[in-house]
Design a protein around this motif. Sequence first.
Motif, PDB file in Angstrom:
ATOM      1  N   LYS A   1       2.390 -36.060  13.228  1.00 34.47           N
ATOM      2  CA  LYS A   1       1.641 -35.264  14.190  1.00 34.47           C
ATOM      3  C   LYS A   1       1.721 -33.705  13.706  1.00 34.47           C
ATOM      4  O   LYS A   1       2.790 -33.292  12.877  1.00 34.47           O
ATOM      5  N   ASN A   2       1.177 -33.061  14.490  1.00 31.29           N
ATOM      6  CA  ASN A   2       1.435 -31.491  14.265  1.00 31.29           C
ATOM      7  C   ASN A   2       2.649 -31.029  14.900  1.00 31.29           C
ATOM      8  O   ASN A   2       3.196 -31.425  15.771  1.00 31.29           O
ATOM      9  N   GLY A   3       3.224 -30.327  13.784  1.00 31.33           N
ATOM     10  CA  GLY A   3       4.728 -29.655  14.183  1.00 31.33           C
ATOM     11  C   GLY A   3       5.677 -30.635  13.927  1.00 31.33           C
ATOM     12  O   GLY A   3       6.973 -30.330  14.293  1.00 31.33           O
ATOM     13  N   ALA A   4       5.423 -31.821  13.315  1.00 33.99           N
ATOM     14  CA  ALA A   4       6.362 -33.068  13.104  1.00 33.99           C
ATOM     15  C   ALA A   4       7.046 -32.857  11.623  1.00 33.99           C
ATOM     16  O   ALA A   4       7.828 -33.744  11.245  1.00 33.99           O
ATOM     17  N   GLU A   5       6.790 -31.559  11.144  1.00 33.71           N
ATOM     18  CA  GLU A   5       7.366 -31.479   9.714  1.00 33.71           C
ATOM     19  C   GLU A   5       8.922 -31.712   9.581  1.00 33.71           C
ATOM     20  O   GLU A   5       9.271 -32.373   8.770  1.00 33.71           O
ATOM     21  N   ASN A   6       9.659 -31.087  10.457  1.00 39.61           N
ATOM     22  CA  ASN A   6      11.097 -31.349  10.387  1.00 39.61           C
ATOM     23  C   ASN A   6      11.275 -32.757  10.662  1.00 39.61           C
ATOM     24  O   ASN A   6      12.475 -33.214  10.163  1.00 39.61           O
ATOM     25  N   LYS A   7      10.744 -33.375  11.600  1.00 37.53           N
ATOM     26  CA  LYS A   7      10.935 -34.859  11.814  1.00 37.53           C
ATOM     27  C   LYS A   7      10.774 -35.483  10.596  1.00 37.53           C
ATOM     28  O   LYS A   7      11.618 -36.627  10.376  1.00 37.53           O
ATOM     29  N   PHE A   8       9.693 -35.334   9.881  1.00 34.24           N
ATOM     30  CA  PHE A   8       9.463 -36.028   8.577  1.00 34.24           C
ATOM     31  C   PHE A   8      10.655 -35.837   7.510  1.00 34.24           C
ATOM     32  O   PHE A   8      11.145 -36.657   6.985  1.00 34.24           O
ATOM     33  N   LYS A   9      10.864 -34.567   7.474  1.00 34.01           N
ATOM     34  CA  LYS A   9      11.999 -34.061   6.584  1.00 34.01           C
ATOM     35  C   LYS A   9      13.334 -34.905   6.933  1.00 34.01           C
ATOM     36  O   LYS A   9      14.007 -35.426   5.932  1.00 34.01           O
ATOM     37  N   LEU A  10      13.782 -34.873   8.020  1.00 31.01           N
ATOM     38  CA  LEU A  10      14.677 -35.430   8.754  1.00 31.01           C
ATOM     39  C   LEU A  10      14.705 -36.812   8.460  1.00 31.01           C
ATOM     40  O   LEU A  10      15.902 -37.654   7.894  1.00 31.01           O
ATOM     41  N   THR A  11      13.885 -37.780   8.833  1.00 29.34           N
ATOM     42  CA  THR A  11      13.852 -39.033   8.765  1.00 29.34           C
ATOM     43  C   THR A  11      13.785 -39.388   7.290  1.00 29.34           C
ATOM     44  O   THR A  11      14.787 -40.540   7.095  1.00 29.34           O
TER      45      THR A  11
ATOM     46  N   ASN B   1      17.119 -41.963   3.119  1.00 33.98           N
ATOM     47  CA  ASN B   1      17.617 -41.664   1.908  1.00 33.98           C
ATOM     48  C   ASN B   1      19.079 -42.189   1.646  1.00 33.98           C
ATOM     49  O   ASN B   1      19.733 -42.522   0.909  1.00 33.98           O
ATOM     50  N   SER B   2      19.683 -41.214   2.663  1.00 30.47           N
ATOM     51  CA  SER B   2      21.300 -41.342   2.673  1.00 30.47           C
ATOM     52  C   SER B   2      21.616 -42.646   2.976  1.00 30.47           C
ATOM     53  O   SER B   2      22.615 -43.200   2.484  1.00 30.47           O
ATOM     54  N   TRP B   3      20.862 -43.341   4.013  1.00 33.70           N
ATOM     55  CA  TRP B   3      21.291 -44.955   4.318  1.00 33.70           C
ATOM     56  C   TRP B   3      20.945 -45.743   2.996  1.00 33.70           C
ATOM     57  O   TRP B   3      21.738 -46.549   2.523  1.00 33.70           O
ATOM     58  N   LEU B   4      19.914 -45.406   2.077  1.00 38.64           N
ATOM     59  CA  LEU B   4      19.792 -45.954   0.803  1.00 38.64           C
ATOM     60  C   LEU B   4      20.969 -45.731  -0.097  1.00 38.64           C
ATOM     61  O   LEU B   4      21.262 -46.761  -0.727  1.00 38.64           O
ATOM     62  N   ALA B   5      21.415 -44.596  -0.179  1.00 39.87           N
ATOM     63  CA  ALA B   5      22.577 -44.151  -0.968  1.00 39.87           C
ATOM     64  C   ALA B   5      23.805 -44.964  -0.629  1.00 39.87           C
ATOM     65  O   ALA B   5      24.718 -45.098  -1.277  1.00 39.87           O
ATOM     66  N   TYR B   6      23.962 -45.160   0.699  1.00 43.78           N
ATOM     67  CA  TYR B   6      25.076 -45.767   1.176  1.00 43.78           C
ATOM     68  C   TYR B   6      25.097 -47.302   0.799  1.00 43.78           C
ATOM     69  O   TYR B   6      26.159 -47.876   0.443  1.00 43.78           O
ATOM     70  N   LEU B   7      23.808 -47.856   0.976  1.00 40.12           N
ATOM     71  CA  LEU B   7      23.887 -49.315   0.501  1.00 40.12           C
ATOM     72  C   LEU B   7      24.149 -49.299  -0.983  1.00 40.12           C
ATOM     73  O   LEU B   7      24.841 -50.344  -1.463  1.00 40.12           O
ATOM     74  N   ILE B   8      23.669 -48.446  -1.835  1.00 38.65           N
ATOM     75  CA  ILE B   8      23.739 -48.547  -3.490  1.00 38.65           C
ATOM     76  C   ILE B   8      25.319 -48.448  -3.702  1.00 38.65           C
ATOM     77  O   ILE B   8      25.932 -49.277  -4.438  1.00 38.65           O
ATOM     78  N   LYS B   9      26.183 -47.423  -2.793  1.00 32.06           N
ATOM     79  CA  LYS B   9      27.541 -47.261  -2.863  1.00 32.06           C
ATOM     80  C   LYS B   9      28.057 -48.537  -2.508  1.00 32.06           C
ATOM     81  O   LYS B   9      29.035 -49.108  -3.333  1.00 32.06           O
ATOM     82  N   GLU B  10      27.833 -49.118  -1.240  1.00 29.96           N
ATOM     83  CA  GLU B  10      28.502 -50.303  -1.097  1.00 29.96           C
ATOM     84  C   GLU B  10      28.306 -51.355  -1.857  1.00 29.96           C
ATOM     85  O   GLU B  10      29.144 -52.431  -2.023  1.00 29.96           O
ATOM     86  N   ALA B  11      27.119 -51.588  -2.353  1.00 30.25           N
ATOM     87  CA  ALA B  11      26.812 -52.782  -3.164  1.00 30.25           C
ATOM     88  C   ALA B  11      27.530 -52.502  -4.579  1.00 30.25           C
ATOM     89  O   ALA B  11      28.165 -53.745  -5.083  1.00 30.25           O
TER      90      ALA B  11
ATOM     91  N   GLN C   1      16.016 -46.070  -8.161  1.00 33.44           N
ATOM     92  CA  GLN C   1      14.807 -45.648  -8.281  1.00 33.44           C
ATOM     93  C   GLN C   1      14.104 -45.180  -7.098  1.00 33.44           C
ATOM     94  O   GLN C   1      13.475 -44.077  -7.128  1.00 33.44           O
ATOM     95  N   LEU C   2      14.107 -46.138  -6.080  1.00 31.79           N
ATOM     96  CA  LEU C   2      13.500 -45.542  -5.005  1.00 31.79           C
ATOM     97  C   LEU C   2      13.902 -44.477  -4.109  1.00 31.79           C
ATOM     98  O   LEU C   2      13.260 -43.489  -3.566  1.00 31.79           O
ATOM     99  N   TRP C   3      15.279 -44.285  -4.278  1.00 28.68           N
ATOM    100  CA  TRP C   3      15.912 -43.072  -3.838  1.00 28.68           C
ATOM    101  C   TRP C   3      15.417 -41.789  -4.323  1.00 28.68           C
ATOM    102  O   TRP C   3      15.234 -40.823  -3.691  1.00 28.68           O
ATOM    103  N   LYS C   4      15.152 -41.972  -5.727  1.00 28.73           N
ATOM    104  CA  LYS C   4      15.049 -40.715  -6.476  1.00 28.73           C
ATOM    105  C   LYS C   4      13.320 -40.606  -5.991  1.00 28.73           C
ATOM    106  O   LYS C   4      13.132 -39.344  -5.886  1.00 28.73           O
ATOM    107  N   ASP C   5      12.704 -41.708  -6.088  1.00 31.39           N
ATOM    108  CA  ASP C   5      11.003 -41.254  -5.682  1.00 31.39           C
ATOM    109  C   ASP C   5      11.036 -40.676  -4.089  1.00 31.39           C
ATOM    110  O   ASP C   5      10.068 -39.738  -3.948  1.00 31.39           O
TER     111      ASP C   5
END
Length: 366
Positions: free
Chosen positions: A272-282, A287-297, A329-333
């Motif tokens: 949506k218009n004006g949702a740039e920050n929401k996209f960036k944050l999400t 990605n932080s969640w993926l990084a946590y999965l990788i570390k835990e695994a 690789q997904l995290w990097k992408d």
Amino acid sequence: MSGEPSKTPDLIGHETAEKHFLESWNSGRLPHAWLISGEEGSGKATLAFRIARFVLFQGNENSKRQEKGDLFGKSIRPKSLYIAPDNPIFRRVASEGHTDLKILKRTINSSNGKIRNSIAVEDVRLCGNFLRLTSAEAGWRVLIIDSVDELTISAANALLKILEEPPNDALILIVCHNPYLILPTIKSRCCQLSLKPLESERIRSFLSTTLPNINPSDIEALTILSNGSPGRALKIIEEEGLILLKELVMLISNFPKISTADLHDFGEKLAKNGAENKFKLTMNLFNSWLAYLIKEAASNTQKPKPMFPEESGCGIRIVRAAGVEFLIQLWKDINLVSEKTLRQNLDRKQAFLTMLYHLNDPAFDK
């Protein structure tokens, strides 16, 4: 507690950085420029304003002693940068109304009413003129640059010229998110204060005190997502980042059978218009969640502990099906595509769907 650095009296952690500045102040040989670096939300701007208040207050006190003729009185060596919120100096700095303080940051573009993407060279030159003026009341002129990362190339060169020929009784406090990306010649002319991530226990204690009504599982998730930065944790809450992350993880909780329609609906919110920050944050939080999965695994034989209860075990299924190498690789992408999408103003929904479709690969259905 106010989240605005100019109105925040206290700084969590970073005693070493404060001690370094105080020692320089008390030695009588204060460097004219300080580069304050660290992760986003680590307290860099808060420390800059804390230093600015301190210097303006001390300068004001010295001026009062000179007016009284007390030139040879016993000098008091301050032991803290703290200035109380009810102090007039604190209030004037908080309102950006102190005549000896200037703050350089991105301004609003009058043609479209939006905040500019960068800090222009003209604004830096005006700051140079400000610093060369005689102090109106405190003996010091203080400039806060928030942040140097947002200077154009021309603006960075203009700042370098100021640093090469610093005016007397001028203090320049430079906030920097990534010191590796700024001009080496700027770094070499600054005394550096690097703010390290806080320990997890200090983040938990901070969140429990600041957000007393939050449930314990959210505190744990925020502690992980904060990367040791209290400001980042607060930003996640204020911008409903944790809600967005939970919603997204719940959408893929039936992995590998992910609903395409649900992902499209979620993608629409990010486009949506004006949702740039929401996209960036999400994307950043996912990605932080993926990084946590990788570390835990990597540390728990592919049995990652959930970041929050709403995962419903999908983290374990993703790790087992996709494998750690694929997730790396997904995290990097995701990092690359998110940055490119925002920089080039590409279709945010399409970028989001492209990344998430990787998790719907039939090859993972084991």
